[in-house]
Design a protein around this motif. Structure first.
Motif, PDB file in Angstrom:
ATOM      1  N   GLU A 134       0.810  -1.218   0.000  1.00 32.80           N
ATOM      2  CA  GLU A 134       0.000   0.000   0.000  1.00 32.80           C
ATOM      3  C   GLU A 134       0.847   1.273   0.000  1.00 32.80           C
ATOM      4  N   LEU A 135       2.167   1.123   0.216  1.00 35.07           N
ATOM      5  CA  LEU A 135       3.047   2.292   0.209  1.00 35.07           C
ATOM      6  C   LEU A 135       3.608   2.606  -1.175  1.00 35.07           C
ATOM      7  N   ASN A 137       3.799   4.523  -4.333  1.00 32.60           N
ATOM      8  CA  ASN A 137       3.198   5.777  -4.785  1.00 32.60           C
ATOM      9  C   ASN A 137       2.596   5.571  -6.179  1.00 32.60           C
ATOM     10  N   SER A 161       0.076  -6.741   1.929  1.00 34.66           N
ATOM     11  CA  SER A 161      -0.559  -5.480   2.307  1.00 34.66           C
ATOM     12  C   SER A 161      -1.550  -5.660   3.451  1.00 34.66           C
ATOM     13  N   ARG A 163      -3.408  -2.971   4.076  1.00 35.06           N
ATOM     14  CA  ARG A 163      -4.427  -2.007   3.652  1.00 35.06           C
ATOM     15  C   ARG A 163      -4.577  -2.067   2.130  1.00 35.06           C
ATOM     16  N   ALA A 165      -6.974  -1.726   0.173  1.00 40.32           N
ATOM     17  CA  ALA A 165      -7.849  -0.736  -0.463  1.00 40.32           C
ATOM     18  C   ALA A 165      -7.069   0.488  -0.916  1.00 40.32           C
ATOM     19  N   ARG A 166      -5.887   0.706  -0.348  1.00 39.02           N
ATOM     20  CA  ARG A 166      -5.071   1.852  -0.747  1.00 39.02           C
ATOM     21  C   ARG A 166      -4.300   1.590  -2.042  1.00 39.02           C
ATOM     22  N   LEU A 167      -4.256   0.354  -2.479  1.00 43.53           N
ATOM     23  CA  LEU A 167      -3.600   0.038  -3.749  1.00 43.53           C
ATOM     24  C   LEU A 167      -4.463   0.490  -4.913  1.00 43.53           C
ATOM     25  N   SER A 169      -6.647   0.165  -8.015  1.00 45.09           N
ATOM     26  CA  SER A 169      -7.501  -0.958  -8.419  1.00 45.09           C
ATOM     27  C   SER A 169      -6.896  -1.722  -9.588  1.00 45.09           C
ATOM     28  N   ARG A 172      -4.565  -4.232  -7.972  1.00 48.13           N
ATOM     29  CA  ARG A 172      -5.291  -5.317  -7.304  1.00 48.13           C
ATOM     30  C   ARG A 172      -5.907  -6.283  -8.300  1.00 48.13           C
ATOM     31  N   ALA A 314      -3.125  10.513  10.030  1.00 49.37           N
ATOM     32  CA  ALA A 314      -2.728  10.841   8.662  1.00 49.37           C
ATOM     33  C   ALA A 314      -1.517  11.770   8.665  1.00 49.37           C
TER      34      ALA A 314
END
Length: 341
Positions: A134-135, A137, A161, A163, A165-167, A169, A172, A314
């Motif tokens: 997820e990190l 960029n 991961s 998280r 959902a931060r990737l 789409s 994924r 955040a």
């Protein structure tokens, strides 16, 4: 009897340490692994503290091992396993942030792409492990798409991961997702209890949302958590100012961890307010003082403070002055219980 010096002793790898709740997932992948039909890109997704990294390591070892065991784990004694144990296997490439918590940048992905295009030196396979995925960029994620769409022969990309959902789409959708979830409570307690000393295994699991490895890591932090909760109550009662509160919360380091505790306390305050005390709490050992505090502040104000704690977390993910971030957050809490009581 003397051991045969021509037969190397087994090398302990990740397969020796997989916790019991991961065995079912391993069994699901084992047939494809044995038949050489494992998808070229896997996304291991699930909460922190479940052993996803250990699973990814064991899977990479099994893919590169020259003589896997009958359970499809790496043998631990072949040439490939010894190179893996030494951290020098030429067909394994690991991508991680240059600094903890920082983004994975496009240069790292370009190195991965170049590595994947090389001819494997042993066994015809290359393993590329990327975590925390997820990190990535945006530029790095976009650069990865070509490798996901047109994988080099014999390459296996393993993304990890907490998280997903931060990737993007598009990333994924090009991976087969393997989902990890906390084990049943009884199984988690049975594993944790003999490992956490005198700490309450059930409490640790509640604090860790059921993730046993996260719970085990928390066992040594309970005293600090107690001290900081006391400081939080003193702040709300007007006995501590925002600057001193921020100093206490940062004195032991790990600002992201203590911000996570703050988030848990705020979540429980909202539960106590909205569900009239009937909802299960993340912090059951603090039920009484949290209920007292929840009764002394306005529900609408608690909603605003929940937004503030999310904003604090955040902010901590970006380069900033953590002391100032905590001071800003604590200013509104200072004396809140006394003012609104």
């Amino acid at each position: 009897m003397t051991a045969d010096s021509s037969t190397p002793a087994p090398v302990a790898g990740a397969c020796e340490g997989l916790p019991p709740w991961l065995r079912g997932i391993w069994a699901q992948l084992a047939p494809a692994l044995a038949a050489g039909r494992l998808p070229h890109a896997l996304l291991l997704a699930g909460p922190e503290g479940l052993g996803k990294m250990a699973f990814a390591q064991a899977l990479g070892e099994a893919l590169l091992c020259e003589s896997p065991r009958p359970d499809h784990h790496a043998c631990g004694h072949c040439r490939a396993c010894r190179l893996l144990a030494a951290g020098s296997h030429p067909d394994l490439h690991v991508v991680a942030p240059a600094e903890e918590g920082k983004a994975i940048r496009v240069d790292a992905i370009r190195e991965l792409i170049g590595f994947a295009a090389l001819t494997p030196q042993f066994g015809g396979r290359r393993v590329l492990r990327l975590a925390p995925a997820e990190l990535l960029n945006v530029n790095a994620a976009n650069a990865l798409l070509k490798t996901l769409e047109e994988p080099a022969p014999g390459s296996h990309l393993i993304l990890v991961s907490a998280r997903p959902a931060r990737l993007l789409s598009t990333v994924r959708s090009r991976c087969q997702t393997i989902r990890f979830a906390p084990p049943p409570a009884a199984e988690a307690r049975a594993w944790l209890a003999p490992r956490c000393g005198e700490a309450d295994a059930a409490l640790l699991l509640a604090l860790a949302a059921g993730s046993p490895l996260r719970a085990l890591a928390l066992a040594g932090a309970l005293e600090r958590r107690r001290e900081l909760f006391r400081a939080f109550l003193d702040l709300a009662a007007g006995k501590l100012d925002a600057v001193r509160a921020a100093e206490r919360f940062l004195a032991g380091g790990a600002p992201a961890e203590v911000a996570g505790w703050l988030a848990g306390w705020h979540h429980d305050l909202l539960r106590l307010t909205m569900a009239a005390g009937s909802a299960p709490l993340t912090n059951p050992d603090y039920a009484a003082p949290l209920a007292t505090l929840a009764a002394r502040v306005a529900p609408q104000w608690l909603v605003l403070r929940w937004d503030a704690v999310l904003a604090l977390r955040a902010r901590l993910a970006t380069p900033l002055n953590a002391q100032l971030a905590f001071e800003d957050f604590f200013i509104d809490w200072a004396g809140a219980a006394a003012r609104r009581g």
